[in-house]
Write a protein that holds these residues in place. Structure first.
Motif, PDB file in Angstrom:
ATOM      1  N   THR A   1       0.831  -1.204   0.000  1.00 53.23           N
ATOM      2  CA  THR A   1       0.000   0.000   0.000  1.00 53.23           C
ATOM      3  C   THR A   1       0.866   1.255   0.000  1.00 53.23           C
ATOM      4  O   THR A   1       0.584   2.226  -0.704  1.00 53.23           O
ATOM      5  CB  THR A   1      -0.916  -0.003   1.233  1.00 53.23           C
TER       6      THR A   1
ATOM      7  N   GLU B   1       1.996   1.724  -3.480  1.00 56.79           N
ATOM      8  CA  GLU B   1       0.896   2.177  -4.341  1.00 56.79           C
ATOM      9  C   GLU B   1       0.629   3.667  -4.146  1.00 56.79           C
ATOM     10  O   GLU B   1       0.471   4.422  -5.116  1.00 56.79           O
ATOM     11  CB  GLU B   1      -0.374   1.379  -4.032  1.00 56.79           C
TER      12      GLU B   1
ATOM     13  N   ASN C   1      -2.225  -8.313  -9.181  1.00 62.29           N
ATOM     14  CA  ASN C   1      -3.176  -7.924  -8.151  1.00 62.29           C
ATOM     15  C   ASN C   1      -4.245  -7.031  -8.773  1.00 62.29           C
ATOM     16  O   ASN C   1      -4.007  -5.862  -9.069  1.00 62.29           O
ATOM     17  CB  ASN C   1      -2.371  -7.204  -7.055  1.00 62.29           C
ATOM     18  N   MET C   2      -5.435  -7.601  -8.993  1.00 63.49           N
ATOM     19  CA  MET C   2      -6.511  -6.860  -9.678  1.00 63.49           C
ATOM     20  C   MET C   2      -6.897  -5.618  -8.896  1.00 63.49           C
ATOM     21  O   MET C   2      -7.194  -4.565  -9.453  1.00 63.49           O
ATOM     22  CB  MET C   2      -7.759  -7.747  -9.817  1.00 63.49           C
ATOM     23  N   HIS C   3      -6.856  -5.755  -7.564  1.00 59.29           N
ATOM     24  CA  HIS C   3      -7.235  -4.641  -6.722  1.00 59.29           C
ATOM     25  C   HIS C   3      -6.253  -3.481  -6.913  1.00 59.29           C
ATOM     26  O   HIS C   3      -6.646  -2.320  -7.038  1.00 59.29           O
ATOM     27  CB  HIS C   3      -7.255  -5.103  -5.264  1.00 59.29           C
ATOM     28  N   GLN C   4      -4.964  -3.844  -7.003  1.00 58.58           N
ATOM     29  CA  GLN C   4      -3.939  -2.828  -7.228  1.00 58.58           C
ATOM     30  C   GLN C   4      -4.159  -2.141  -8.578  1.00 58.58           C
ATOM     31  O   GLN C   4      -4.135  -0.910  -8.679  1.00 58.58           O
ATOM     32  CB  GLN C   4      -2.562  -3.486  -7.199  1.00 58.58           C
TER      33      GLN C   4
ATOM     34  N   SER D   1      -6.891  -1.835 -10.308  1.00 60.00           N
ATOM     35  CA  SER D   1      -8.090  -0.991 -10.365  1.00 60.00           C
ATOM     36  C   SER D   1      -7.919   0.257  -9.496  1.00 60.00           C
ATOM     37  O   SER D   1      -8.462   1.297  -9.787  1.00 60.00           O
ATOM     38  CB  SER D   1      -9.315  -1.781  -9.919  1.00 60.00           C
ATOM     39  N   ARG D   2      -7.137   0.137  -8.425  1.00 61.37           N
ATOM     40  CA  ARG D   2      -6.992   1.267  -7.520  1.00 61.37           C
ATOM     41  C   ARG D   2      -6.096   2.364  -8.089  1.00 61.37           C
ATOM     42  O   ARG D   2      -6.387   3.547  -7.967  1.00 61.37           O
ATOM     43  CB  ARG D   2      -6.424   0.795  -6.183  1.00 61.37           C
TER      44      ARG D   2
END
Ligand code: ATP
Ligand code: MG
Lengths: 306, 252
Positions: free
Chosen positions: B185, B188, B206-209, B211-212
């Motif tokens: 995090t 990011e 990491n899909m979350h990464q 998209s974020r």
């Protein structure tokens, strides 16, 4: 009796084998340790006899320049000044290491970084061959090629530290090179990639990252080479001239601890001063190789900590 | 429309006889984060390493197509690869600081470029470490070995090392996959800060990464790009069936 109980009461075959194996290896180790201790104590007692029995001053042994144990000086003290040999030994050792290191590092860089294929197929076997050649052959070549060459170019007899340095340089080159190759190939690939990705040229990467990261390993190789040079007797004895004089220059006949030992050991009577003095030289050699060993360990430790 | 920093047209790459990339068309906008996602072995790293010519180090690699950095073909014969790699920096999956001090790591690229002035080096080290959000953690031990840091700290030092060279583009190959969630995090957030000055291309699993933090996303599958669009659009309603299946975890 039921079979399980019986099996429990008797030692199994495997356990017996295990015990026997342990016993055999323990015996071997004890014998080795015993031999090492015996050698050390023998050399030490003989070597120290010069100072305790013959009352030679340790300092004058290390600093006087006349080596003729059979002759006494004006004050009746035996003349056992080992400085010429100490200078000779350190001279050939350091000079050959200084000359060999750049060649070894250059060859190792070629073999690992520039052309690994040629390195593996051509240079590696050549180096292994060089390691395997007996030292008397090196000495013989030195005697019949190097000594006359020096005589023709620089004058004098041709024997001396320069000839010794040259012969030792060729002898330790393979050792230092192969240890440097190991040190360079042990540098992880990702250091090289990181350097190149930052805009480093190949040469910058080698000189600033690979050599720097491999430095402890390279130094260890150099010290190994020095230890070998310091202890080499035969080849050096053949080309150095064997005059126990303080060397005035690189081409005057000189001697080393080892060359005096090999040429003198057969001509003295056990227990006499002449003999004890030689043992003192041997003790000095032993202590120096111990020092080289400690140095290698110390470099290794320092390299690990980073 | 935003300025396109890197464009690639019909890029093929062969490892020997194996065609790892089968015609990639992508364009990367200035000061955006582009994420590249896709199942393992689909060619994301291979494509990334084309952009700073790191594939040159691998024998038997053949590359065709047209890759341009600011309108110049980077595979033209007269390309200065060393200069290219200064413009296009790279952060690797495994943190790989040199076994030197933190300071020596960060100023390494500058020293390569011949900068010797101590004040200039100090200043660059400080700004880069601050930009990489690690200055406070290391400012009192700049001269200790970088290897003594934690993995997350090492990775941020590696990012600072790249920033010090002032590249225009930063390539990142799964920069957080070897790190714990908190370190990830931190990185990011740092990337979001850096976006205003750098063009960032990021490979991630990491899909979350993705998209974020990313503006655009490219979905790779078996050596081709299936879909390339704004991240929001792609994640909310993908055009292709394969993308939808991948995002929903149905394969990969
Ligand atoms: N040096 C190489 N030589 C031959 N084939 C390679 C080489 N490097 C990669 N490949 C092949 O190219 C294909 C793409 O590999 P690549 O490393 O680009 O995948 P990736 O998308 O980065 O996968 P991952 O998500 O696991 O990192 C794979 O099939 C791989 O086996
Ligand atoms: Mg990859």
């Amino acid at each position: 009796m039921d079979p399980i109980k019986e099996a429990m009461l008797h030692r199994s075959k495997a356990a017996k084998l295990e015990r026997r194996g342990r016993w055999i290896s323990f015996t071997c180790i004890s014998i080795i340790v015993l031999v090492v201790v015996a050698i050390f104590s023998f050399v030490a007692t003989r070597g120290l006899a010069t100072f305790f029995d013959n009352k030679v001053n340790l300092w004058s042994f290390l600093s006087k320049t006349t080596w003729s144990p059979a002759v006494k000086d004006a004050h009746g003290a035996p003349q056992v000044g080992a400085l010429p040999m100490i200078v000779g030994s350190f001279g050939v050792t350091f000079l050959s290491a200084i000359v060999a290191t750049p060649f070894a590092v250059g060859a190792a860089i070629f073999m690992t970084e520039i052309s690994p294929q040629v390195g593996k197929r051509v240079l590696q076997p050549v180096i292994e061959l060089l390691v395997g050649i007996p030292s008397v052959v090196y000495g013989f070549i030195g005697l019949s090629v190097v000594v006359p060459l020096i005589r023709n170019v620089f004058g004098g007899t041709g024997f001396g530290i320069l000839a010794g340095t040259f012969v030792l340089f060729v002898m330790i080159l393979p050792t230092v090179t192969s240890m440097t190759v190991d040190a360079l190939s042990a540098v992880p690939r990702h250091y090289r990639e990181a350097s190149l990705a930052l805009g480093g040229t190949r040469w910058q990467t080698i000189s600033k990252v690979v050599l720097r990261a491999a430095m402890p390993g390279i130094l260890t190789g150099v010290v190994f080479g020095m230890a070998r040079a310091f202890g080499e007797a035969l080849a050096v004895q053949m080309v150095i001239g064997n005059a126990a004089l303080l060397p005035q220059n690189l081409i005057s006949p000189a001697s080393t601890l080892t060359s005096v030992l090999t040429s003198g050991i057969g001509n003295t009577v056990m227990g006499s001063l002449e003999n004890n003095a030689l043992w003192s030289l041997a003790l000095l050699l032993l202590l120096m190789s111990l020092a080289f060993n400690l140095l290698i360990r110390w470099i290794g430790k320092k390299g690990e900590m980073k | 429309m935003k300025k396109q920093v890197i464009t690639s047209r019909d890029v093929h790459l062969f490892y020997g006889d194996f065609e790892a990339l089968t015609g990639i068309d992508l364009a990367f906008n200035e000061h955006e984060i582009t994420a590249m996602i896709g199942p393992s072995g689909c060619g994301k790293s291979t494509y990334l390493r084309i952009l700073n010519r790191m594939n040159d180090l691998i024998p038997n690699v053949k590359i065709t197509g047209d890759i341009e950095l600011e309108g110049k073909n980077i595979y033209a014969p007269d390309t200065d690869v060393v200069q290219l790699r200064k413009q296009v920096g790279m952060v690797f999956q495994q943190p790989n600081p040199f076994p030197f001090s933190i300071y020596d790591n960060v100023v390494y690229g500058l020293r390569l470029a011949g900068v010797k002035d101590r004040a200039q080096l100090d200043e660059a080290a400080e700004t880069s470490l601050k930009a990489a959000a690690i200055w406070d953690e290391v400012k009192d031990k700049l001269h200790e070995s970088a290897l003594s840091l934690s993995g997350g700290q090492q990775q941020r030092v590696c990012i600072a090392r790249v920033l010090a060279v002032r590249p225009e583009v930063i390539l990142m190959d799964e920069p957080t996959s070897a790190l714990d969630p908190i370190s990830s995090t931190q990185i990011e957030n740092m990337l979001l800060e850096l976006r205003s000055q750098y063009t960032i291309i990021l490979v991630t699993h990491n899909m979350h990464q993705a998209s974020r933090i990313s503006d655009k996303t490219a979905f790779f599958l078996q050596g081709r790009v299936v879909e390339f669009d704004d991240t929001k659009k792609m994640f909310l309603n993908p055009k292709e069936k394969e993308t939808e299946d991948y995002l929903n975890g149905r394969f990969g």
